[in-house]
Design a protein around this motif. Sequence first.
Motif, short mmCIF file in Angstrom:
data_model
loop_
_atom_site.label_atom_id
_atom_site.label_comp_id
_atom_site.label_asym_id
_atom_site.label_seq_id
_atom_site.Cartn_x
_atom_site.Cartn_y
_atom_site.Cartn_z
N LEU A 238 2.82 3.38 -2.19
CA LEU A 238 1.64 3.50 -1.33
C LEU A 238 0.81 2.21 -1.33
O LEU A 238 0.41 1.70 -0.28
CB LEU A 238 0.77 4.68 -1.79
N LEU A 239 0.57 1.67 -2.53
CA LEU A 239 -0.29 0.48 -2.63
C LEU A 239 0.41 -0.77 -2.12
O LEU A 239 -0.22 -1.74 -1.75
CB LEU A 239 -0.75 0.28 -4.07
N LEU A 240 1.74 -0.73 -2.12
CA LEU A 240 2.49 -1.91 -1.66
C LEU A 240 2.72 -1.86 -0.16
O LEU A 240 2.53 -2.85 0.55
CB LEU A 240 3.83 -1.96 -2.40
N PHE A 241 3.13 -0.69 0.34
CA PHE A 241 3.53 -0.60 1.75
C PHE A 241 2.54 0.13 2.65
O PHE A 241 2.66 0.08 3.87
CB PHE A 241 4.89 0.10 1.87
N GLY A 242 1.61 0.87 2.04
CA GLY A 242 0.65 1.63 2.86
C GLY A 242 1.36 2.62 3.78
O GLY A 242 2.24 3.35 3.35
N LYS A 243 1.00 2.59 5.05
CA LYS A 243 1.56 3.55 6.02
C LYS A 243 3.05 3.35 6.27
O LYS A 243 3.73 4.22 6.82
CB LYS A 243 0.80 3.44 7.35
N LEU A 244 3.55 2.18 5.90
CA LEU A 244 4.99 1.90 6.13
C LEU A 244 5.90 2.76 5.26
O LEU A 244 7.08 2.92 5.57
CB LEU A 244 5.29 0.43 5.81
N THR A 245 5.36 3.27 4.14
CA THR A 245 6.19 3.98 3.16
C THR A 245 7.09 5.03 3.81
O THR A 245 8.26 5.14 3.48
CB THR A 245 5.31 4.67 2.09
N ALA A 246 6.53 5.79 4.75
CA ALA A 246 7.27 6.89 5.35
C ALA A 246 8.49 6.42 6.13
O ALA A 246 9.46 7.15 6.29
CB ALA A 246 6.36 7.71 6.26
N SER A 247 8.45 5.15 6.61
CA SER A 247 9.56 4.69 7.46
C SER A 247 10.67 3.99 6.67
O SER A 247 11.71 3.64 7.21
CB SER A 247 9.03 3.76 8.54
#
Length: 371
Positions: A238-247
């Motif tokens: 979460l802290l590294l990718f933020g919203k990108l995590t889900a993709s």
Amino acid sequence: MDMLERGKISALQMAFMMNPTILATGLLLVPAITAKTAKQDLWLSPIWASFIGFLIVFVAFRLNKLYPKETMFEYSEKILGKIPGKIVGMILVFYYFHVTGIIVREYGEFVSGTFLHQTPMLVMFSTMIIVSSMAVYGGLEVIGRCSEMIVPILLVLYLVIFVMLLKDLDTKNFFPMLEKGLGPSLKGSIVLQSWFSEFILVSFFFPYLRDQDKGMKWGMISVFSVMFYMVLTNVMSLLLFGKLTASLTYPVMVAARYISIADFLAHLESIVMALWVAGTFIKITVFYYALVLGTAQWLKISDFRPIVLPIGFLLILFGVWSAPNLQVLSHFLSTSAAFYLLSIQVGIPVFLLIIALIKKKRQQMKGSITG
């Protein structure tokens, strides 16, 4: 009853065995799966899901107290009667075939997708099954010792990776916290609950513990450590990718590619890969062992070793059959798999415990009446 498995392990070895059994595939896929529903609250999901883990270890321990020298395959016949017990055994045999096949498939997909692009999937399945079958053939003590050697190193190295990423983490990604209440994080925990329910495998190890009284304690510690590592992984993603995590399919792998310290430490994904293959080896071996031992008990065979290789061959086939490709497999794991896994791994043991306790109560009442 002549016990099939003569080996004994300690409760600590059991805890070590269970750790990668849940985490090996979990760490890779968990952040992306939970991020889809829980968004920035994905770090809470493993905490809710761990309650299933604690419950299952407790249920397995209670059943073990009632039938100290038997596994689920054996006491289900005593609790439900011969034919219903055999049917439950058959469901479990097919279930462990299917699930172990899926794990083998996840392993193959990951290795071919990230590293060995040209290697046929069958080669990967076969090599892993051959190595695992040697450990299973050696029995429980061999698996216990492998875990004791491999798992502490895995856990420490994983923490090291986290520490190396600290400078790249952005705490802004945490917020807004609980924007839509607890709903999303609870929803995100459903798939994780199915992973935690795999702790029912301890019911195969409790009868063979040297220190049975410590089984529950170390089982619970193992659940807690799995939860801790899942929370850590989700926070890191979460802290590294933020919203990108889900993709991202494998956020942890991408995170390892991020690490570069003073030019000489970079491209640590090969270390993550090695960690992961070692962890998956233990995961596949533990499931494979439960399947072999359970099948032998179900068929009332006096020695499980002759069926190790035939079952291994079938597992390679199940690995091929379990899904046509990674997309279908991921979709299955993040949707219907949760209910399938939970109904077998939580439903059956809880049902067995309730029936066993009712029978025990009746016997006590009968005893007090006749007494």
